[in-house]
Write an enzyme that holds these catalytic residues in place. Structure first.
Site, mmCIF file in Angstrom:
data_model
loop_
_atom_site.group_PDB
_atom_site.id
_atom_site.type_symbol
_atom_site.label_atom_id
_atom_site.label_comp_id
_atom_site.label_asym_id
_atom_site.label_seq_id
_atom_site.Cartn_x
_atom_site.Cartn_y
_atom_site.Cartn_z
ATOM 1 N N CYS A 111 0.800 -1.105 -0.186
ATOM 2 C CA CYS A 111 -0.117 0.096 -0.035
ATOM 3 C C CYS A 111 0.830 1.130 -0.109
ATOM 4 C CB CYS A 111 -0.986 -0.063 1.082
ATOM 5 S SG CYS A 111 -2.386 1.256 0.857
ATOM 6 N N HIS A 210 -3.497 -5.058 0.382
ATOM 7 C CA HIS A 210 -3.324 -5.464 1.920
ATOM 8 C C HIS A 210 -3.241 -6.948 1.957
ATOM 9 C CE1 HIS A 210 -2.409 -1.815 4.131
ATOM 10 N NE2 HIS A 210 -3.516 -1.090 3.219
ATOM 11 N N GLU A 212 -1.640 -8.735 4.045
ATOM 12 C CA GLU A 212 -1.939 -9.284 5.265
ATOM 13 C C GLU A 212 -2.970 -9.482 5.949
ATOM 14 O OE1 GLU A 212 -2.224 -4.810 5.794
ATOM 15 O OE2 GLU A 212 -1.068 -6.398 4.518
#
Length: 233
Positions: A111, A210, A212
């Site tokens: 990001c 993202h 994660e």
């Protein structure tokens, strides 16, 4: 030995327990994703620029994490009305880490990390994506993520890590416009650039989404594998 992966962090006023003070913080999902991929996360809070070389020399890989907007002055632009809350100390620290990173150090940007990597290379940013695409699907607001379909360019390192397409979770109102030295690796259907990689580096890759935040381990496995192949000799 497991490779050491440095992960940049926020420095923000934070509250926990009885405390309300300046703290170095990062969502645990970043470190957990590195751990699940077989690496050892090492958190890197903003520090003195001249410490970056010493830090990078001890790492096998580097992850530039998500966060606030990049200061527009870093790419010679005036702030858009929606550009806010940039952190000069973090900008300086992450750019110094990239300055110090040798060509063979694996680097992954997530990001904001993608935007920092593009600006470090001399690129510029779209300061408010809705002005270009006419919607806020890439960042619906607050803590909500936008589900965005991306097409990954075949033959890229990104395609080798995650396949050729899929739905990703985005939380960005800015995007990369120019990215000298990097090539596009993925785009959304509305044309927004969602990933870049550098053909002149062994592993220098960045995504606008993202990974994660969901079970999306391919990128972290690729980073740790690249770090292990160099740092584990």
């Amino acid at each position: 030995m497991k490779p050491l992966i440095g992960v940049s962090t926020y420095r923000e006023q934070a509250r926990w327990g009885v405390w309300d003070q300046l703290a170095d913080v990062l969502p645990a999902a970043y470190a957990q994703s590195v751990e699940r991929a077989g690496g050892v996360p090492v958190l890197l809070p903003p520090g003195a620029d001249d410490a970056a070389s010493a830090v990078v020399a001890r790492l096998d890989g580097l992850l530039i994490a998500g966060g606030a907007d990049v200061d527009p002055s870093r790419y010679d632009a005036e702030p858009h009305a929606r550009t806010a809350s940039w952190r000069e100390d973090r900008d300086a620290w992450e750019l110094a880490l990239l300055d110090a990173a040798p060509v063979d150090l694996p680097v992954l940007g997530i990001c904001r990390g993608m935007q920092v990597m593009a600006v470090h290379a001399g690129g510029t940013l779209v300061q408010h994506v809705p002005d270009v695409v006419g919607s806020e699907r890439h960042s619906p607001g607050g803590a909500e993520f936008g589900d965005v379909d991306v097409d990954v360019l075949p033959g890229t390192r990104l395609a080798a890590a995650i396949g050729d397409k899929g739905s990703v979770r985005c939380h960005h109102h800015q995007a990369v416009r120019d990215h000298p030295g990097f090539v596009a690796a993925a785009c959304a259907a509305d044309g927004t650039l969602e990933a870049i990689e550098h053909p002149g580096h062994r592993f220098r890759l960045a995504v606008q989404w993202h990974p994660e935040t969901r079970d999306d381990a391919g990128l972290f496995r690729a980073l740790v594998a690249a770090a292990a192949s160099e740092g584990g000799d």
